[in-house]
Design an enzyme around this catalytic site. Structure first.
Site, PDB file in Angstrom:
ATOM      1  N   ASP A 330       0.877  -1.167   0.000  1.00 52.29           N
ATOM      2  CA  ASP A 330       0.000   0.000   0.000  1.00 52.29           C
ATOM      3  C   ASP A 330       0.920   1.225   0.000  1.00 52.29           C
ATOM      4  O   ASP A 330       2.095   1.126   0.361  1.00 52.29           O
ATOM      5  CB  ASP A 330      -0.875  -0.031   1.253  1.00 52.29           C
ATOM      6  CG  ASP A 330      -1.677   1.242   1.429  1.00 52.29           C
ATOM      7  OD1 ASP A 330      -2.295   1.679   0.462  1.00 52.29           O
ATOM      8  OD2 ASP A 330      -1.634   1.795   2.543  1.00 52.29           O
ATOM      9  N   ASP A 522      -1.650  -0.937   6.090  1.00 53.30           N
ATOM     10  CA  ASP A 522      -1.905  -0.455   7.449  1.00 53.30           C
ATOM     11  C   ASP A 522      -3.322   0.040   7.679  1.00 53.30           C
ATOM     12  O   ASP A 522      -3.688   0.340   8.816  1.00 53.30           O
ATOM     13  CB  ASP A 522      -0.938   0.685   7.781  1.00 53.30           C
ATOM     14  CG  ASP A 522      -1.287   1.972   7.031  1.00 53.30           C
ATOM     15  OD1 ASP A 522      -1.718   1.874   5.874  1.00 53.30           O
ATOM     16  OD2 ASP A 522      -1.123   3.059   7.609  1.00 53.30           O
ATOM     17  N   ASP A 526      -7.178  -1.969   3.793  1.00 57.09           N
ATOM     18  CA  ASP A 526      -6.175  -2.966   3.426  1.00 57.09           C
ATOM     19  C   ASP A 526      -6.515  -4.350   3.973  1.00 57.09           C
ATOM     20  O   ASP A 526      -5.886  -5.343   3.587  1.00 57.09           O
ATOM     21  CB  ASP A 526      -4.787  -2.560   3.951  1.00 57.09           C
ATOM     22  CG  ASP A 526      -4.254  -1.310   3.275  1.00 57.09           C
ATOM     23  OD1 ASP A 526      -4.576  -1.112   2.092  1.00 57.09           O
ATOM     24  OD2 ASP A 526      -3.527  -0.541   3.926  1.00 57.09           O
TER      25      ASP A 526
END
Length: 642
Positions: A330, A522, A526
């Protein structure tokens, strides 16, 4: 009775028989002769060997055979034959049964000691907790036991004191040593608004903080729980080992019977010699080393990683991490610091105020950046009304009686953007800045550029992963230009941008077609990708749901720990395979020797030596696992790998 006590009892009772072995050639015998040896061996069999026999019998009743089956059969055979020989006036071998039990317990005792040493990470973590806290109650500071601290208590911490629980500083500042929990060696400066971790050590200043997590909810308690679960979990390879052991034990019994038959029937050996060869086969083949090869390495590997601030939740994750081919990241809060700041405002004076009004209720990092800018500029903020999400694009609401909106560049499809603003947006995105569009009454009136810089460790970590032959991918909802600019800065191989939160898991599935995938993230959005990936790696600063979804948690939020986690997983799994190799080799080489195949060359094993060899084999496997604590992690390359 504990293994230690059983071993000590067996050793003390067996010592007279050991002494007689050396004094017998000199004509010095035990008082009472064979009857004394019978009584001593009976005590060993009843007390020290009893649990082996009970376990073997329980397994037999369930039509199963285990490692204790071999120990029980071998020692009982030597004991019963010696009893018969004593009554018949022949030579007895009570000492063989007693010594085999003693040596096996010796191996198990040292194995238990080494396991305790390997699992020391958990006990050390538990010992880190503070015992009490100085809490403000009824306007006074009162020292109370840790168990009485509750959420929202205001706690004072002085220099040199441990922080009692997790919380957020409300007043004061200090430097805090967090190494005991995160593995970070350098003290961290903290001030009002910063989070603190329970059990860490306050260095210089006095501050007060509000408790946010207490008891089992604190980070330390969660770490302890994760490490305990990891150290008692099973890697998938253990299932294969268990299946092999199920087949191996009956096979050994067949080999032992064949050994006795061949020596006694075909080679005309004496009944005693044939029996001793068979008993030696049973004892030397006991696959204790095989059974502990996986759990001991797993225990040491997960314990070491915990000390480094890398929490590997179970053996399945560890084994999966060893196979990873692609690492997907990410962007915000993972590759970047997660603390975006407004860098440019394009448009009239209304732009920032309208944006702040629209974002005042949002917890998104970009919204926080806009609100921080508004506060710095002393812009009055009033919450908007009639909020409505524009899926994948932004939000719209009513501000001062007019419809207003804010969102990403996908809004261009719904509203017109002037050529000047379009050119400016392209320029800002080329500078790796995220651009949000602000509009009123169906018209885009301005742009706000926000930048979130990459973490200091991102480029080094990406280079290290590529050095290990792994493919790196960025998966983000940001637009292609910004994502590509960040990716180029840190060295990411592939960029997948403009991804809606719900679609991240689908992209992970597509990447899995080329091999196992690790996903690092995080945020709440996600969580599906973390769960879908073969290995989910959650940043410790992330949301609770992300941490719960991840198989590995990085307490320090340092991307270099992704590299260390994968390397430790590989080293641990390789150690498991090495342990299994030597355990198989030991049994493969030991059985022919015990069966007397090389007796013609003077090479053979008595049951006592077979028991000692089996104990040493188990010890060597545990020692091999403990060497994981000494293995060095490879240094990362200083230059980016193309």
């Amino acid at each position: 009775m504990s293994i230690k006590n059983r071993f000590v009892f067996s050793l003390v009772v067996s010592l007279p028989m050991l002494i007689e072995m050396f004094t017998k050639p000199l004509g010095l015998m035990l008082p009472g002769g064979a009857w004394t040896m019978f009584l001593l061996a009976t005590a060993v069999m009843a007390v020290s060997a009893g649990p082996f026999i009970q376990s073997a019998w329980a397994a037999f009743r369930h039509h199963h055979a285990n490692m204790d089956t071999l120990v029980a059969i071998g020692t009982i055979t030597a004991y019963l034959y010696s009893f018969y020989a004593m009554l018949a006036g022949k030579d007895v071998f009570f000492e063989s049964a007693a010594f085999v039990v003693t040596f096996i317990l010796l191996g198990q005792y040292f194995e238990e000691k080494m396991k305790h040493s390997a699992s020391g990470a958990v006990s050390k973590l538990v010992d880190l907790q503070a015992k009490d806290a100085e809490v403000q109650r009824d306007g006074h500071w009162t020292k109370i036991p840790l168990a009485q601290v509750v959420v929202n208590d205001v706690i004072r911490v002085r220099p040199g004191q441990k922080i009692a629980v997790d919380g957020v500083i409300v007043d004061g500042s200090s430097t805090i040593d967090e190494s005991m929990v995160t593995g970070e060696s350098m003290p961290v400066t903290k001030q009002a608004g910063d989070k603190v971790i329970g059990a860490t050590m306050n260095n210089t200043g006095t501050f007060t903080f509000k408790a946010s997590k207490v008891g089992n909810d604190t980070l330390l308690s969660q770490i302890v729980d994760m490490v305990k679960k990891a150290q008692t979990s099973h890697a998938p390879i253990q299932k294969t080992v268990d299946k092999v052991a199920d087949i191996f034990v009956p096979a050994v019994l067949i080999v032992a019977i064949a050994t006795f038959t061949i020596w006694y029937v075909f080679l005309n050996a004496s009944l005693v010699s044939a029996m001793l060869f068979a008993v030696s086969v049973v004892i030397i083949a006991c696959p204790c080393a095989l059974g502990i090869a996986t759990p001991t390495a797993l225990m040491v590997g997960t314990g070491r990683s915990a000390k480094m601030g890398i929490l590997i939740k179970n053996g399945e994750v560890l084994e999966a991490a060893n196979r990873v081919k692609t690492v997907v990241f990410d962007k915000t809060g993972t590759i970047t610091a997660g603390h975006p700041q407004v860098t440019d405002i394009v448009g009239d004076t209304q732009v920032l105020q309208i944006a702040a009004n629209l974002e005042v209720a949002s917890e998104h990092p970009l919204a926080a950046a806009i609100l921080a800018k508004a506060q710095a500029e002393n812009v009055a903020v009033t919450a908007a009304k009639n909020f409505q999400a524009i899926e994948g694009k932004g939000v719209q609401a009513t501000v001062d009686g007019q419809p207003a909106f804010i969102g990403n560049d996908k809004l261009i499809a719904d509203y017109q953007l002037s050529a000047d603003l379009r050119d400016r947006m392209t320029q800002l995105q080329g500078e790796a800045k995220t651009v949000v569009l602000v509009g009123v009454a169906e018209r885009i009136i301005g742009l706000i550029a926000i930048q979130d810089a990459p973490k200091a460790s991102s480029a080094t970590a990406i280079a290290a992963l590529k050095h290990r032959g792994l493919r790196t991918v960025m998966l983000t909802g940001d637009n292609q230009r910004v994502a590509q600019a960040i990716a180029s800065e840190v060295g990411i191989d592939t960029v997948i941008a403009d991804v809606l939160p719900g679609d991240k898991a689908d992209h992970v599935k597509q990447l899995q077609a080329d091999g196992p995938v690790a996903f690092v993230g995080d945020g709440i959005n996600d969580a599906p990708a973390l769960t879908t990936a073969d290995v989910g790696i959650a940043m410790g600063s992330g949301t609770d749901i992300a941490i719960e979804s991840g198989g590995i948690v990085l307490v320090k939020n340092d991307l270099m720990d992704v590299v260390r986690a994968l390397e430790l997983s590989q080293k641990t799994f390789n150690r498991i395979k090495l342990n299994l190799f030597w355990a198989f080799i030991y049994n493969t080489l030991g059985i022919p020797v015990a069966a007397g195949v090389f007796a013609v060359f003077g090479l053979s094993l008595s049951p006592e030596l077979a028991g000692l060899g089996m104990a040493l084999s188990s010890l060597s496997v545990v020692a091999s696992s403990l060497l994981l604590n000494k293995s060095k992690l490879t240094s990362t390359p200083t230059t980016r790998v193309a």
